[in-house]
Design a protein around this motif. Structure first.
Motif, PDB file in Angstrom:
ATOM      1  N   CYS A 149      28.320  44.011  73.971  1.00 20.87           N
ATOM      2  CA  CYS A 149      29.196  43.264  74.456  1.00 20.87           C
ATOM      3  C   CYS A 149      29.643  44.076  75.790  1.00 20.87           C
ATOM      4  O   CYS A 149      30.173  43.170  76.646  1.00 20.87           O
ATOM      5  CB  CYS A 149      30.224  42.921  73.221  1.00 20.87           C
ATOM      6  SG  CYS A 149      31.093  44.537  72.600  1.00 20.87           S
ATOM      7  N   ARG A 174      29.103  40.245  77.074  1.00 24.09           N
ATOM      8  CA  ARG A 174      30.108  39.016  76.970  1.00 24.09           C
ATOM      9  C   ARG A 174      29.925  38.240  78.172  1.00 24.09           C
ATOM     10  O   ARG A 174      30.247  37.058  78.105  1.00 24.09           O
ATOM     11  CB  ARG A 174      31.236  39.534  76.705  1.00 24.09           C
ATOM     12  CG  ARG A 174      32.112  38.616  75.473  1.00 24.09           C
ATOM     13  CD  ARG A 174      33.320  39.210  74.952  1.00 24.09           C
ATOM     14  NE  ARG A 174      33.888  40.220  75.857  1.00 24.09           N
ATOM     15  CZ  ARG A 174      34.132  41.676  75.559  1.00 24.09           C
ATOM     16  NH1 ARG A 174      34.138  41.829  74.128  1.00 24.09           N
ATOM     17  NH2 ARG A 174      34.499  42.286  76.237  1.00 24.09           N
ATOM     18  N   CYS A 203      33.162  48.834  68.791  1.00 23.70           N
ATOM     19  CA  CYS A 203      32.669  48.945  70.018  1.00 23.70           C
ATOM     20  C   CYS A 203      33.976  49.618  70.648  1.00 23.70           C
ATOM     21  O   CYS A 203      35.168  49.197  70.764  1.00 23.70           O
ATOM     22  CB  CYS A 203      32.737  47.814  70.714  1.00 23.70           C
ATOM     23  SG  CYS A 203      32.578  47.857  72.584  1.00 23.70           S
ATOM     24  N   CYS A 205      34.699  50.270  73.541  1.00 23.04           N
ATOM     25  CA  CYS A 205      34.935  49.840  74.914  1.00 23.04           C
ATOM     26  C   CYS A 205      36.018  48.677  74.425  1.00 23.04           C
ATOM     27  O   CYS A 205      36.828  48.495  75.233  1.00 23.04           O
ATOM     28  CB  CYS A 205      33.944  49.438  75.501  1.00 23.04           C
ATOM     29  SG  CYS A 205      33.870  49.027  77.404  1.00 23.04           S
ATOM     30  N   CYS A 206      35.796  47.988  73.600  1.00 19.50           N
ATOM     31  CA  CYS A 206      36.565  46.668  73.209  1.00 19.50           C
ATOM     32  C   CYS A 206      37.717  47.243  72.531  1.00 19.50           C
ATOM     33  O   CYS A 206      38.807  46.573  72.743  1.00 19.50           O
ATOM     34  CB  CYS A 206      35.956  45.925  72.333  1.00 19.50           C
ATOM     35  SG  CYS A 206      34.486  44.764  72.882  1.00 19.50           S
TER      36      CYS A 206
HETATM   37 ZN   LIG Z   1      32.595  45.815  73.536  1.00 19.39          ZN
END
Ligand SMILES: [Zn+2]
Length: 235
Positions: A149, A174, A203, A205-206
């Motif tokens: 993503c 994404r 994730c 990063c998310c």
């Molecule tokens: Zn992510």
């Protein structure tokens, strides 16, 4: 706070444990981990001293024959069968993998370079070396890492990884940009070796519970910790 990714009984009755820290547990990046880690209960259960590697995105495996041994070794995987020898990895977006065999455990730092270098194969070989087990019963526990993503990736490098692991690693972010699916690469590598995978799927990063280099450029790191402890051992 830290989470237990797995707790598995070994044939001997010993127990293999894998714990993942979060940003709230502190920066496990540099210096003495003994001083940088707050007293989360789960982290406190990981016996000290821990083995920390100098991670260089390669495929070398350090053998850990007593607690804390091989600290500072330039390697991206560590293996042990010693009770109380905690193996640790420092990660922000790369994939932390723990391997649990019959008697031995390993950790491997699998970013895209390590994955391409064969660090997972090297770690599987190291676990199986004295496990006397060339097939089956090895489990890979995959910790939080950057998801496709968020992992926009240059097409040139992406093509090289597709050559190694097949089209499963091709993904889109994404935002519709070319992306690398690291988990898919780990899955292919483990499938080729007949290793079952337990994946976390978070994730980094998310999810702002984790340090993420891609998200913020941070130099801070979370840790995967893996160790063997006494259980109701078979004598
Ligand atoms: Zn992510």
């Amino acid at each position: 706070m830290a989470r237990e990714l797995t707790r598995r009984s070994l044939p001997s009755g010993r127990i293999a444990r894998v714990v993942m820290s979060e940003a709230a547990d502190g920066d496990i990046a540099v210096g003495s981990p003994e001083h940088s880690v707050p007293c989360d209960r789960l982290i406190g259960e990981a016996p000290r001293p821990w083995t920390f590697l100098e991670q260089v995105h390669g495929a070398a495996v350090a053998e850990v024959d007593r607690p804390g041994a091989a600290t500072g070794t330039r390697a991206d995987a560590a293996v042990t069968e010693v009770v109380g020898a905690t193996l640790s990895l420092r990660v922000a977006d790369c994939v932390p993998v723990a391997l649990i065999g019959k008697q031995r455990i390993a950790v491997a730092h699998a970013g895209w370079r390590g994955l391409a270098s064969g660090v997972l194969d090297a770690a599987v070989d190291a676990v199986r070396l004295s496990d006397g087990d060339s097939s089956g019963s090895l489990v890979a526990v995959v910790g939080p890492h950057i998801g496709s993503c968020c992992y926009e990736f240059g097409l040139n490098d992406l093509t090289g990884i597709v050559d190694l692991f097949g089209p499963a690693v091709l993904a889109e972010t994404r935002k519709g940009r070319p992306a690398l699916d690291l988990a898919a690469g780990v899955g292919v590598a483990m499938d080729r070796r007949g290793v079952a995978v337990i994946a976390d799927g978070t994730c980094t990063c998310c999810d702002n519970r984790y340090w993420s280099f891609r998200a913020t450029g941070t130099t801070s790191r979370q840790a995967m910790l893996a160790w063997i402890e006494h259980g109701s051992e078979v004598v």
